[in-house]
Scaffold this motif. Structure first.
Motif, PDB file in Angstrom:
ATOM      1  N   GLN A  38      -2.695  16.176 -75.884  1.00  0.00           N
ATOM      2  CA  GLN A  38      -1.438  16.908 -75.613  1.00  0.00           C
ATOM      3  C   GLN A  38      -1.934  18.097 -74.569  1.00  0.00           C
ATOM      4  OE1 GLN A  38       1.545  17.274 -76.471  1.00  0.00           O
ATOM      5  NE2 GLN A  38       1.913  18.844 -75.192  1.00  0.00           N
ATOM      6  N   GLN A  39      -3.260  18.296 -74.614  1.00  0.00           N
ATOM      7  CA  GLN A  39      -3.555  19.076 -73.331  1.00  0.00           C
ATOM      8  C   GLN A  39      -3.921  18.327 -72.054  1.00  0.00           C
ATOM      9  OE1 GLN A  39      -7.579  20.562 -74.882  1.00  0.00           O
ATOM     10  NE2 GLN A  39      -6.609  22.279 -76.316  1.00  0.00           N
ATOM     11  N   ILE A  40      -4.232  17.275 -72.193  1.00  0.00           N
ATOM     12  CA  ILE A  40      -4.291  16.376 -71.005  1.00  0.00           C
ATOM     13  C   ILE A  40      -2.784  16.175 -70.440  1.00  0.00           C
ATOM     14  CG2 ILE A  40      -4.636  13.828 -70.440  1.00  0.00           C
ATOM     15  CD1 ILE A  40      -7.012  13.681 -72.292  1.00  0.00           C
ATOM     16  N   LYS A  41      -1.923  15.981 -71.354  1.00  0.00           N
ATOM     17  CA  LYS A  41      -0.357  15.931 -70.821  1.00  0.00           C
ATOM     18  C   LYS A  41      -0.123  17.239 -70.206  1.00  0.00           C
ATOM     19  CE  LYS A  41       4.068  15.559 -72.555  1.00  0.00           C
ATOM     20  NZ  LYS A  41       5.069  15.487 -73.752  1.00  0.00           N
ATOM     21  N   VAL A  42      -0.540  18.329 -70.576  1.00  0.00           N
ATOM     22  CA  VAL A  42      -0.099  19.563 -70.225  1.00  0.00           C
ATOM     23  C   VAL A  42      -0.626  19.799 -68.644  1.00  0.00           C
ATOM     24  CG1 VAL A  42       0.033  22.035 -70.194  1.00  0.00           C
ATOM     25  CG2 VAL A  42       0.700  20.713 -72.134  1.00  0.00           C
ATOM     26  N   LEU A  43      -2.020  19.572 -68.609  1.00  0.00           N
ATOM     27  CA  LEU A  43      -2.828  19.662 -67.530  1.00  0.00           C
ATOM     28  C   LEU A  43      -2.221  18.560 -66.317  1.00  0.00           C
ATOM     29  CD1 LEU A  43      -4.992  21.286 -66.092  1.00  0.00           C
ATOM     30  CD2 LEU A  43      -6.581  19.453 -66.985  1.00  0.00           C
ATOM     31  N   ALA A  44      -2.021  17.297 -66.799  1.00  0.00           N
ATOM     32  CA  ALA A  44      -1.736  16.435 -65.976  1.00  0.00           C
ATOM     33  C   ALA A  44      -0.192  16.723 -65.200  1.00  0.00           C
ATOM     34  CB  ALA A  44      -1.444  15.069 -66.494  1.00  0.00           C
ATOM     35  N   THR A  45       0.527  17.449 -66.057  1.00  0.00           N
ATOM     36  CA  THR A  45       2.098  17.787 -65.536  1.00  0.00           C
ATOM     37  C   THR A  45       1.501  18.945 -64.558  1.00  0.00           C
ATOM     38  OG1 THR A  45       3.056  17.263 -67.341  1.00  0.00           O
ATOM     39  CG2 THR A  45       4.165  18.825 -66.157  1.00  0.00           C
ATOM     40  N   ASP A  46       0.919  19.704 -64.774  1.00  0.00           N
ATOM     41  CA  ASP A  46       0.857  21.004 -63.997  1.00  0.00           C
ATOM     42  C   ASP A  46       0.026  20.437 -62.556  1.00  0.00           C
ATOM     43  OD1 ASP A  46       1.602  22.938 -65.634  1.00  0.00           O
ATOM     44  OD2 ASP A  46      -0.366  23.481 -66.440  1.00  0.00           O
ATOM     45  N   LEU A  47      -0.797  19.513 -62.695  1.00  0.00           N
ATOM     46  CA  LEU A  47      -1.602  18.886 -61.615  1.00  0.00           C
ATOM     47  C   LEU A  47      -0.524  18.111 -60.757  1.00  0.00           C
ATOM     48  CD1 LEU A  47      -4.313  18.766 -60.154  1.00  0.00           C
ATOM     49  CD2 LEU A  47      -4.721  16.730 -61.569  1.00  0.00           C
ATOM     50  N   ARG A  48       0.426  17.539 -61.340  1.00  0.00           N
ATOM     51  CA  ARG A  48       1.515  16.794 -60.394  1.00  0.00           C
ATOM     52  C   ARG A  48       2.212  17.980 -59.974  1.00  0.00           C
ATOM     53  NH1 ARG A  48       3.957  12.010 -61.512  1.00  0.00           N
ATOM     54  NH2 ARG A  48       5.645  13.101 -61.193  1.00  0.00           N
ATOM     55  N   LYS A  49       2.754  18.943 -60.492  1.00  0.00           N
ATOM     56  CA  LYS A  49       3.434  20.095 -59.977  1.00  0.00           C
ATOM     57  C   LYS A  49       2.527  20.761 -58.406  1.00  0.00           C
ATOM     58  CE  LYS A  49       5.893  21.456 -63.937  1.00  0.00           C
ATOM     59  NZ  LYS A  49       5.948  22.617 -64.858  1.00  0.00           N
ATOM     60  N   ASP A  50       1.318  20.935 -58.967  1.00  0.00           N
ATOM     61  CA  ASP A  50       0.623  21.326 -57.814  1.00  0.00           C
ATOM     62  C   ASP A  50       0.586  20.532 -56.600  1.00  0.00           C
ATOM     63  OD1 ASP A  50       0.130  23.567 -59.213  1.00  0.00           O
ATOM     64  OD2 ASP A  50      -2.110  23.144 -59.571  1.00  0.00           O
ATOM     65  N   VAL A  51       0.358  19.132 -56.930  1.00  0.00           N
ATOM     66  CA  VAL A  51       0.284  18.344 -55.781  1.00  0.00           C
ATOM     67  C   VAL A  51       1.521  18.013 -54.920  1.00  0.00           C
ATOM     68  CG1 VAL A  51       0.116  15.715 -55.307  1.00  0.00           C
ATOM     69  CG2 VAL A  51      -1.609  16.847 -56.608  1.00  0.00           C
ATOM     70  N   THR A  52       2.531  18.215 -55.711  1.00  0.00           N
ATOM     71  CA  THR A  52       3.957  17.944 -55.113  1.00  0.00           C
ATOM     72  C   THR A  52       4.242  19.117 -54.312  1.00  0.00           C
ATOM     73  OG1 THR A  52       4.821  16.664 -57.050  1.00  0.00           O
ATOM     74  CG2 THR A  52       6.527  17.808 -55.713  1.00  0.00           C
ATOM     75  N   GLU A  53       3.941  20.461 -54.541  1.00  0.00           N
ATOM     76  CA  GLU A  53       4.086  21.626 -54.141  1.00  0.00           C
ATOM     77  C   GLU A  53       3.448  21.704 -52.579  1.00  0.00           C
ATOM     78  OE1 GLU A  53       2.868  26.204 -54.758  1.00  0.00           O
ATOM     79  OE2 GLU A  53       4.262  25.205 -56.386  1.00  0.00           O
ATOM     80  N   LYS A  54       2.028  21.255 -52.827  1.00  0.00           N
ATOM     81  CA  LYS A  54       1.040  21.352 -51.753  1.00  0.00           C
ATOM     82  C   LYS A  54       1.841  20.303 -50.568  1.00  0.00           C
ATOM     83  CE  LYS A  54      -3.570  21.012 -50.119  1.00  0.00           C
ATOM     84  NZ  LYS A  54      -3.548  22.032 -49.572  1.00  0.00           N
ATOM     85  N   LYS A  55       1.957  19.057 -51.173  1.00  0.00           N
ATOM     86  CA  LYS A  55       2.656  18.252 -50.241  1.00  0.00           C
ATOM     87  C   LYS A  55       3.851  18.641 -49.519  1.00  0.00           C
ATOM     88  CE  LYS A  55       5.087  14.559 -51.853  1.00  0.00           C
ATOM     89  NZ  LYS A  55       5.421  13.425 -52.442  1.00  0.00           N
ATOM     90  N   ASN A  56       4.737  19.103 -50.204  1.00  0.00           N
ATOM     91  CA  ASN A  56       6.154  19.709 -49.509  1.00  0.00           C
ATOM     92  C   ASN A  56       5.818  20.894 -48.707  1.00  0.00           C
ATOM     93  OD1 ASN A  56       7.324  17.526 -51.171  1.00  0.00           O
ATOM     94  ND2 ASN A  56       7.831  18.797 -52.554  1.00  0.00           N
ATOM     95  N   THR A  57       5.027  21.720 -48.858  1.00  0.00           N
ATOM     96  CA  THR A  57       4.628  22.960 -48.144  1.00  0.00           C
ATOM     97  C   THR A  57       4.146  22.454 -46.832  1.00  0.00           C
ATOM     98  OG1 THR A  57       2.635  23.511 -49.374  1.00  0.00           O
ATOM     99  CG2 THR A  57       4.689  24.595 -49.899  1.00  0.00           C
ATOM    100  N   GLU A  58       3.388  21.584 -46.768  1.00  0.00           N
ATOM    101  CA  GLU A  58       2.385  20.888 -45.622  1.00  0.00           C
ATOM    102  C   GLU A  58       3.488  20.301 -44.518  1.00  0.00           C
ATOM    103  OE1 GLU A  58      -0.884  18.589 -46.496  1.00  0.00           O
ATOM    104  OE2 GLU A  58      -2.016  20.406 -47.361  1.00  0.00           O
ATOM    105  N   LYS A  59       4.559  19.718 -45.186  1.00  0.00           N
ATOM    106  CA  LYS A  59       5.570  18.969 -44.271  1.00  0.00           C
ATOM    107  C   LYS A  59       6.263  20.160 -43.504  1.00  0.00           C
ATOM    108  CE  LYS A  59       6.065  15.002 -46.939  1.00  0.00           C
ATOM    109  NZ  LYS A  59       7.160  13.875 -47.218  1.00  0.00           N
ATOM    110  N   ALA A  60       6.596  21.201 -44.100  1.00  0.00           N
ATOM    111  CA  ALA A  60       7.542  22.313 -43.588  1.00  0.00           C
ATOM    112  C   ALA A  60       6.681  22.834 -42.242  1.00  0.00           C
ATOM    113  CB  ALA A  60       7.875  23.272 -44.616  1.00  0.00           C
TER     114      ALA A  60
END
Length: 60
Positions: A38-60
């Motif tokens: 369960q902790q892996i699931k939560v952390l992986a979800t947070d990590l995915r959000k961080d990656v997506t956010e960083k990827k999208n802000t670098e394009k702007a």
């Protein structure tokens, strides 16, 4: 990178608890394994959000 290290540590914990549960039939290890997963699931979800956010802000 800190979250990746934390994820790796959780996977190692889950592996250890999984071995105890499946090989030694330790029921308490099964509970700890489920908690680690369960902790892996939560952390992986947070990590995915961080990656997506960083990827999208670098394009702007």
């Amino acid at each position: 990178m800190e979250k990746l290290a934390e994820l790796k540590a959780l996977v190692e914990t889950a592996e250890k608890e999984g071995a105890a549960f499946y090989e030694k039939n330790n029921k308490a290890a099964g509970t700890r394994l489920r908690n680690a997963l369960q902790q892996i699931k939560v952390l992986a979800t947070d990590l995915r959000k961080d990656v997506t956010e960083k990827k999208n802000t670098e394009k702007a």
